[in-house]
Scaffold this active site. Structure first.
Site, PDB file in Angstrom:
ATOM      1  N   GLN A  75      63.891  57.974 -51.540  1.00  0.00           N
ATOM      2  CA  GLN A  75      63.510  56.815 -50.714  1.00  0.00           C
ATOM      3  C   GLN A  75      64.690  56.243 -49.942  1.00  0.00           C
ATOM      4  OE1 GLN A  75      60.675  55.654 -49.852  1.00  0.00           O
ATOM      5  NE2 GLN A  75      59.337  56.712 -51.299  1.00  0.00           N
ATOM      6  N   THR A  93      60.154  66.376 -55.334  1.00  0.00           N
ATOM      7  CA  THR A  93      59.737  66.701 -56.703  1.00  0.00           C
ATOM      8  C   THR A  93      60.461  67.950 -57.193  1.00  0.00           C
ATOM      9  OG1 THR A  93      57.574  65.705 -56.293  1.00  0.00           O
ATOM     10  CG2 THR A  93      57.717  67.254 -58.136  1.00  0.00           C
ATOM     11  N   ASN A 136      60.901  53.287 -55.151  1.00  0.00           N
ATOM     12  CA  ASN A 136      59.904  53.533 -54.111  1.00  0.00           C
ATOM     13  C   ASN A 136      58.900  52.399 -53.915  1.00  0.00           C
ATOM     14  OD1 ASN A 136      59.576  55.052 -56.716  1.00  0.00           O
ATOM     15  ND2 ASN A 136      57.449  55.090 -56.070  1.00  0.00           N
ATOM     16  N   SER A 169      64.047  64.152 -49.560  1.00  0.00           N
ATOM     17  CA  SER A 169      62.773  64.738 -49.131  1.00  0.00           C
ATOM     18  C   SER A 169      62.518  64.381 -47.672  1.00  0.00           C
ATOM     19  CB  SER A 169      61.653  64.177 -50.006  1.00  0.00           C
ATOM     20  OG  SER A 169      60.404  64.643 -49.545  1.00  0.00           O
ATOM     21  N   GLY A 170      62.195  65.414 -46.864  1.00  0.00           N
ATOM     22  CA  GLY A 170      62.072  65.222 -45.421  1.00  0.00           C
ATOM     23  C   GLY A 170      61.004  64.233 -44.989  1.00  0.00           C
ATOM     24  N   CYS A 218      50.623  58.040 -55.076  1.00  0.00           N
ATOM     25  CA  CYS A 218      49.919  58.914 -55.995  1.00  0.00           C
ATOM     26  C   CYS A 218      49.112  58.119 -57.015  1.00  0.00           C
ATOM     27  CB  CYS A 218      50.910  59.845 -56.687  1.00  0.00           C
ATOM     28  SG  CYS A 218      52.609  59.358 -56.504  1.00  0.00           S
ATOM     29  N   THR A 254      61.353  83.021 -49.312  1.00  0.00           N
ATOM     30  CA  THR A 254      61.735  83.017 -47.899  1.00  0.00           C
ATOM     31  C   THR A 254      61.823  81.588 -47.380  1.00  0.00           C
ATOM     32  OG1 THR A 254      60.703  85.157 -47.605  1.00  0.00           O
ATOM     33  CG2 THR A 254      61.101  83.874 -45.596  1.00  0.00           C
TER      34      THR A 254
HETATM   35  N1  PLP Z   1      61.217  60.411 -55.737  1.00  0.00           N
HETATM   36  C1  PLP Z   1      60.822  59.265 -55.167  1.00  0.00           C
HETATM   37  C2  PLP Z   1      61.630  58.025 -55.409  1.00  0.00           C
HETATM   38  C3  PLP Z   1      59.697  59.222 -54.356  1.00  0.00           C
HETATM   39  O1  PLP Z   1      59.318  58.070 -53.793  1.00  0.00           O
HETATM   40  C4  PLP Z   1      58.955  60.412 -54.152  1.00  0.00           C
HETATM   41  C5  PLP Z   1      57.723  60.407 -53.344  1.00  0.00           C
HETATM   42  O2  PLP Z   1      57.032  59.420 -53.235  1.00  0.00           O
HETATM   43  C6  PLP Z   1      59.429  61.593 -54.760  1.00  0.00           C
HETATM   44  C7  PLP Z   1      60.549  61.556 -55.545  1.00  0.00           C
HETATM   45  C8  PLP Z   1      58.710  62.887 -54.574  1.00  0.00           C
HETATM   46  O3  PLP Z   1      58.994  63.430 -53.305  1.00  0.00           O
HETATM   47  P1  PLP Z   1      58.045  64.543 -52.674  1.00  0.00           P
HETATM   48  O4  PLP Z   1      56.806  63.844 -52.214  1.00  0.00           O
HETATM   49  O5  PLP Z   1      58.836  65.110 -51.543  1.00  0.00           O
HETATM   50  O6  PLP Z   1      57.801  65.540 -53.737  1.00  0.00           O
END
Ligand code: PLP
Length: 378
Positions: free
Chosen positions: A177, A71, A149, A197-198, A321, A235
């Protein structure tokens, strides 16, 4: 027994990743900016992790900036492009993650940008003609996800980038994704920015990265100690960064495992489709190897997810979500699915830890649940 088929929501942290992280909580807890030995140890670990993430993306370490999540990476790239060269239009697609779409809608409402949302068809494929028309000399950025996603549909990003380049438009790719599941290479994608995203590929939650092509300057979201070349003050989350590095290395090593994941995903779909005429797969063309989005026509997805959960199968009725809401997901709506199919859409997402036995059990559990939900009371 728990069968976890919700890996697009988040993944289990790999044992190798936890092992790599642990020393940075217990022993090497220095601040990377401190000049003493403990600080230098942390700085070395951050440098090392940056090199591993760079290797996953086939870029240089200087082009990788650590953030707190996908995000944040998305917001950093998007906000950073507004107004560059006097351009204030942003083009995106109707199936982006809320971290992109909700941000863009807020920016549009506040008058900071002009927004164009390109539609998708029933298969989840973006309308390339509409994209071509939307990209013009007033466009600052096109932001497009590599893999969706909910459906796993892979977008023709390189093609969009070629259109964007002809108009001098920058390209941001949300590869959250895709990273760790398929090859993500900013050069072949034609991307100026790439978010990852990890927690989507076996690193911990709360760590992400943004690739920024060498030579591009964008402002930070906030100011402070000037970490990450001033782009992301605060940090560094050293253990999590180490975890992201370790997960990136595992992903590079284990790319071939995606073949077996795809085989299991395909078998799962075949079993379910054979088992009930109510099922149909959402999204076609190129898809992520681990993702299966299946509509059970006329079935309420929330009820089915609840029943699966009671039998030990974790799946998702939309993106994580949104799964508390009974409404059809925005993605299914954007794809133009009829309501009875849209409300019955369930996402099953596998990982390298998924087994054949789990696929057998999950498919029979899903079919048994469908039978119960459709049973006519006597
Ligand atoms: N972008 C996509 C396509 C995602 O599927 C997600 C999380 O589901 C995000 C962004 C957001 O990632 P994060 O949960 O690391 O903020």
């Amino acid at each position: 027994m728990l069968i976890y088929l919700d890996n697009n929501a988040t993944t289990r942290v790999a044992d190798e990743v936890i092992e790599a992280m642990q020393p940075f909580y217990r022993e090497f807890y220095g601040n990377p900016h401190s000049p003493h030995a403990l600080g230098r140890r942390s700085q070395d670990a951050v440098d090392d992790a940056r090199a591993r993430v760079a290797s996953l993306l086939s870029v240089t370490p200087e082009e990788v900036y650590f953030t707190s999540c996908g995000t944040e990476s998305n917001a950093l790239a998007i906000r950073g492009c507004i107004g560059q060269d006097g351009r204030r239009k942003i083009v995106t697609t109707a199936v982006e993650h809320p971290s992109v779409l909700a941000l863009l809608r807020a920016l549009e409402t506040s008058g900071e940008i002009e927004l164009v949302i390109v539609p998708v068809n029933r298969a989840g494929e973006i309308d390339l003609q509409a994209m071509q028309i939307a990209l013009d000399d007033s466009t600052a950025l096109v932001t497009i996800m590599l893999a969706q996603n909910e459906t796993g549909v892979i977008h023709p990003v390189a093609e969009v980038s070629r259109m964007a380049a002809a108009r001098g438009v920058k390209v941001h790719v949300d590869a959250v994704q895709a990273a760790g599941k398929i090859d993500v290479n900013p050069a072949t994608l034609g991307a100026d920015f790439v978010s990852i995203s990890g927690h989507k590929f076996h690193a911990p939650k709360g760590i992400g990265a943004l690739f920024v092509r060498k030579g591009i300057r964008i402002p930070p979201l906030w100011y402070g100690g000037g970490q990450e070349e001033g782009l992301r003050s605060g940090t560094e989350a050293v253990p999590s960064i180490v975890g992201l590095g370790a997960a990136s290395e595992l992903a590079v090593e284990k790319f071939k495992m995606q073949q077996s994941v795809k085989r299991m995903r395909d078998r799962f779909e075949a079993l379910v489709l054979e088992g009930t005429p109510l099922a149909s797969v959402n999204g076609s063309g190129l898809r992520l190897p681990n993702t299966s989005n299946i509509s059970f026509s006329g079935i309420n997805a929330s009820r089915l997810v609840f029943m699966l959960d009671r039998s030990g199968v974790c799946a998702s009725g939309g993106s994580a979500c949104q799964s508390a809401k009974p409404d059809p997901s925005a993605v299914m709506t954007a794809m133009g699915l009829p309501l009875e199919q849209a409300i019955g859409a369930i996402r099953f997402s596998l990982s390298r830890y998924t087994t054949d036995e789990e696929i057998d059990l999950a498919s029979s559990t899903a079919l048994a649940a469908i039978e119960k939900l459709t049973a006519v009371p006597v």
